[in-house]
Design a protein around this motif. Structure first.
Motif, mmCIF file in Angstrom:
data_model
loop_
_atom_site.group_PDB
_atom_site.id
_atom_site.type_symbol
_atom_site.label_atom_id
_atom_site.label_comp_id
_atom_site.label_asym_id
_atom_site.label_seq_id
_atom_site.Cartn_x
_atom_site.Cartn_y
_atom_site.Cartn_z
ATOM 1 N N SER A 189 0.756 -1.250 -0.238
ATOM 2 C CA SER A 189 -0.323 0.023 -0.156
ATOM 3 C C SER A 189 0.807 1.109 0.253
ATOM 4 N N LEU A 190 1.936 1.172 0.735
ATOM 5 C CA LEU A 190 2.697 2.537 1.101
ATOM 6 C C LEU A 190 3.227 3.044 -0.424
ATOM 7 N N THR A 191 3.855 1.818 -0.987
ATOM 8 C CA THR A 191 3.942 1.801 -2.314
ATOM 9 C C THR A 191 3.473 1.955 -3.858
ATOM 10 N N GLN A 192 2.282 2.224 -3.570
ATOM 11 C CA GLN A 192 1.294 2.580 -4.550
ATOM 12 C C GLN A 192 1.015 3.919 -3.469
ATOM 13 N N GLY A 193 0.810 3.816 -2.579
ATOM 14 C CA GLY A 193 -0.067 4.974 -2.329
ATOM 15 C C GLY A 193 1.394 6.421 -2.840
ATOM 16 N N PHE A 194 2.477 5.833 -3.001
ATOM 17 C CA PHE A 194 3.672 6.849 -3.756
ATOM 18 C C PHE A 194 3.920 6.398 -4.577
ATOM 19 N N TYR A 195 3.641 5.320 -5.450
ATOM 20 C CA TYR A 195 3.681 5.493 -6.579
ATOM 21 C C TYR A 195 2.379 7.452 -7.112
ATOM 22 N N GLU A 196 1.580 6.538 -6.987
ATOM 23 C CA GLU A 196 0.384 7.894 -7.282
ATOM 24 C C GLU A 196 0.592 8.839 -6.888
ATOM 25 N N LEU A 197 1.047 9.587 -6.077
ATOM 26 C CA LEU A 197 1.387 10.377 -5.794
ATOM 27 C C LEU A 197 2.260 11.048 -5.992
ATOM 28 N N ALA A 208 -3.754 22.611 -5.717
ATOM 29 C CA ALA A 208 -3.208 22.946 -3.912
ATOM 30 C C ALA A 208 -3.699 21.775 -3.204
ATOM 31 N N GLN A 209 -3.921 20.611 -3.734
ATOM 32 C CA GLN A 209 -4.466 19.259 -2.778
ATOM 33 C C GLN A 209 -2.971 18.618 -2.274
ATOM 34 N N GLU A 210 -1.822 19.638 -2.452
ATOM 35 C CA GLU A 210 -0.801 18.341 -1.749
ATOM 36 C C GLU A 210 -1.029 18.112 -0.361
ATOM 37 N N GLN A 211 -1.015 19.307 0.657
ATOM 38 C CA GLN A 211 -1.038 19.224 2.500
ATOM 39 C C GLN A 211 -2.443 17.825 2.322
ATOM 40 N N ALA A 212 -3.384 17.840 1.420
ATOM 41 C CA ALA A 212 -4.205 16.824 2.248
ATOM 42 C C ALA A 212 -3.627 15.556 1.740
ATOM 43 N N HIS A 213 -2.866 15.303 0.780
ATOM 44 C CA HIS A 213 -2.481 13.882 0.245
ATOM 45 C C HIS A 213 -0.550 13.891 1.030
ATOM 46 N N ARG A 214 -0.410 14.754 1.453
ATOM 47 C CA ARG A 214 0.253 14.709 2.602
ATOM 48 C C ARG A 214 -0.208 13.904 3.104
ATOM 49 N N GLU A 215 -1.244 14.322 4.540
ATOM 50 C CA GLU A 215 -1.478 13.376 5.177
ATOM 51 C C GLU A 215 -1.625 12.576 5.054
ATOM 52 N N ALA A 217 -0.023 10.746 2.536
ATOM 53 C CA ALA A 217 1.230 9.943 3.292
ATOM 54 C C ALA A 217 1.494 9.117 3.837
ATOM 55 N N ARG A 218 1.246 10.198 4.999
ATOM 56 C CA ARG A 218 1.788 10.172 6.489
ATOM 57 C C ARG A 218 1.173 9.078 7.147
ATOM 58 N N GLN A 219 -0.072 8.541 6.772
ATOM 59 C CA GLN A 219 -0.801 7.565 7.550
ATOM 60 C C GLN A 219 -0.899 6.512 7.311
ATOM 61 N N LEU A 220 0.077 6.663 5.359
ATOM 62 C CA LEU A 220 0.857 5.200 5.382
ATOM 63 C C LEU A 220 1.869 4.476 5.966
ATOM 64 N N ILE A 221 2.608 5.683 5.835
ATOM 65 C CA ILE A 221 3.779 5.554 6.491
ATOM 66 C C ILE A 221 3.881 4.857 7.737
ATOM 67 N N SER A 222 3.068 5.552 8.583
ATOM 68 C CA SER A 222 2.324 5.393 10.281
ATOM 69 C C SER A 222 1.686 3.473 10.171
ATOM 70 N N ASN A 223 0.821 3.617 9.305
ATOM 71 C CA ASN A 223 0.549 2.133 9.309
ATOM 72 C C ASN A 223 1.353 1.192 8.945
ATOM 73 N N PHE A 224 2.254 1.337 7.817
ATOM 74 C CA PHE A 224 3.483 0.280 7.627
ATOM 75 C C PHE A 224 4.391 0.657 8.334
ATOM 76 N N ALA A 225 4.847 1.052 9.366
ATOM 77 C CA ALA A 225 5.360 1.490 11.036
ATOM 78 C C ALA A 225 4.855 0.512 11.904
ATOM 79 N N ALA A 226 3.808 0.981 11.923
ATOM 80 C CA ALA A 226 2.708 -0.334 13.197
ATOM 81 C C ALA A 226 3.252 -2.071 12.673
ATOM 82 N N ALA A 227 2.896 -2.003 11.488
ATOM 83 C CA ALA A 227 2.523 -3.281 11.165
ATOM 84 C C ALA A 227 3.990 -3.691 11.739
#
Length: 546
Positions: A189-197, A208-215, A217-227
């Protein structure tokens, strides 16, 4: 449990695996001999009161045994690293071959992840899992036999404590497998999310939607780190428990040996010999905690690779073949429509064209009229939204990818340069003798450039290698086309960026290639108009605006 893929390794690398196992046995033998000599030297010096000159030969033997043990271990590590590199290369080759069968519309980020992360994990089979297996299969029985012939009671205690670790690992396997699978899914999910980003970054900045997608991407990183941390936490726990079990087992054997030594029922040299070998005997069990987590990750990665390769090797739902196809074939397009995902209007709409067999057809028209898109569709790189392509009376789109690749060769407008040798860039996973490579370079008018290369066909290209101009790169694409030797050849702007003299030579090459082949060339250069048997102006077939 030994992974099933080791059976495949055994078939392919039987000699190397047997050699590695013999090295493991030799290392264990030298270490046991060193322990025996050490026990003898300590007994002679501290209990029998012998001087240095009397024990010097034994000390020399001890030094040689330790040196031999380290040399054998070092050579074993080298062999395992070489095996790991060979396996990674083989699997990446299979993945890339499977990836070539997919269409460009797939946007397959899975291939990138499998080629990088999964293949590197697969190398752990030989760097950490194989040494552990050799320790369990060879080291444990070897030391247990030594204990049995030296002191049967110590051997019985060691044998009784052995099943504890496997039982613990079996209980942890289900949880660890789930945690590893969750971490792997989050990584995908992290790889696919960064690719799409990255793909949509200019559009996001525009709105002007980069801030929303930054959040996000941060959530994707958090999910991967937790797992990942959850899986690592379990690995640390299992390692700690195994260390505790092995330490208590060694302590139990040591206490029994000490009591018997005090009672005079056991010789000091025998007791010291067993105590020296006990840590080495339990070492595979101590390591199994850390390696067990790696094994779960490798199993997950191997399963993903096998699934990807099986999906690529599976025959398509619709059947088709080229066994009875007369070559070179005529090509007929029936109601071809194609629309790019990011566009609202179609690039090609209800296109009906015929390309005669064994002739040169020139596609011309204004920029953006769909010439390159049509070549991509004919090369099966882009599937049409609707419509059919016929080779004589057979449907091209339902043929197996292997048949499509054998029938059609494509030289795009900007050929991709891979990081590898010139020969690898020419053949692209094919097999051909160097003489054919030289002939292809000559026909592509690259002989003069080739004569300046320091290493000939072995000259590295791509990042850090021999630089190429745009004209040389375009002619390299033509040389690839020549080597494929397919009955259908597609060329996108083969003479753009070339001077007039070089263009004339390339046109002569194309006239030679056209014999017994169907050539389709996209170009607006006047010199190619004289070469063509048929000229199709795609401006006449542009979609009509409503």
């Amino acid at each position: 449990m030994i992974p099933t893929r080791f059976r495949l390794y055994w078939q392919k690398y039987k000699t190397s695996l047997v050699y590695t196992a013999l090295l493991s046995l030799a290392a264990a033998g030298f270490w046991a001999l060193a322990a025996a000599v050490t026990a003898r030297v300590v007994n002679a010096v501290f209990l029998e009161g012998r001087n240095f000159m009397e024990t010097a030969p034994s000390i020399l033997v001890l030094f040689l045994c330790l040196c031999c043990s380290q040399l054998v271990s070092y050579w074993q590590n080298i062999r395992q690293d070489k095996l790991a590199v060979r396996v990674i290369t083989t699997v990446r080759h299979q993945l890339h071959t499977a990836g070539l069968r997919k269409t460009a519309a797939d946007n397959d980020t899975t291939l990138l992840q499998l080629s990088c992360d999964a293949c590197e994990l697969l190398a752990e089979d030989f760097r950490s899992i194989l040494p552990l297996l050799l320790g369990l299969i060879i080291g444990l029985p070897f030391y247990l036999l030594l204990f049995a012939f030296t002191d049967y009671l110590s051997a019985l205690i060691c044998l009784a404590t052995l099943p504890i670790a496997p039982i613990l690992l079996y209980l942890l396997s289900g949880i660890t497998k789930k945690r590893s699978a969750a971490a792997w899914e989050n990584m995908q999910s992290l790889t696919q999310g960064f690719y799409e980003l990255l793909q949509t970054l200019p559009l996001l900045k525009l709105f002007a939607q980069e801030q929303a997608h930054r959040e996000s991407a941060r959530q994707l990183i958090s999910n991967f780190a937790a797992a990942a941390l959850g899986a690592l936490r379990l690995a640390f726990l299992s390692t700690f428990v195994l260390e505790l079990i092995t330490t208590l087992s060694i302590a139990l054997v040591a206490v029994v040996i000490g009591l018997r030594l005090l009672e005079g029922r056991l010789a000091f040299s025998t007791a010291f010999f067993i105590l020296l070998l006990l840590p080495e005997f339990y070492r595979p069990l101590r390591q199994s905690g850390a390696v067990f987590h790696t094994l779960m990750n490798v199993n997950t990665a191997a399963a993903e690779i096998e699934t990807y390769l099986a999906a690529a090797d599976a025959p398509p739902a619709l059947s088709g073949h080229k066994a009875s196809l007369q070559v070179p074939p005529a090509i007929r397009l029936a109601n071809i429509t194609f629309t790019y995902p990011e566009r609202n209007s179609p690039t090609l709409q209800n296109l009906n064209l015929t390309f005669p067999a064994g002739q040169i057809t020139l596609l011309t028209g204004n920029s953006g009229c769909g010439k390159s898109t049509l070549l991509d569709i004919l090369a099966c790189l882009q599937p049409p939204d609707s419509g059919t392509i016929y080779l004589n009376d057979q449907c091209l789109l339902t043929m197996h990818p292997d048949s499509q690749q054998k029938l059609i060769a494509y030289a795009p407008q900007t050929p991709h340069l891979y990081q590898g040798s010139l020969q690898e860039n020419l053949l692209l996973l094919q097999q051909a003798p160097p003489e054919r490579c030289h002939q292809a370079l000559r026909l592509a008018q690259l002989t003069e450039w080739f004569s300046t290369l320091p290493q000939g066909l072995d000259t590295p290209l791509g990042a850090g290698g021999q630089p190429l101009s745009q004209g040389q790169l375009k002619r390299l694409g033509l040389a690839r086309l020549i080597l494929q030797n397919s009955p259908i050849m597609l060329l996108d702007e083969p003479t753009s960026g070339l001077d007039r003299q070089l263009e004339e030579k390339i046109i002569r090459t194309l006239s030679v290639l056209a014999k017994q082949r169907t050539l389709i060339i996209n170009s607006h250069h006047p010199a190619l108009f004289e070469l063509a048997d048929n000229i199709i102006d795609l401006n006449d077939y542009l979609p009509k605006e409503e």
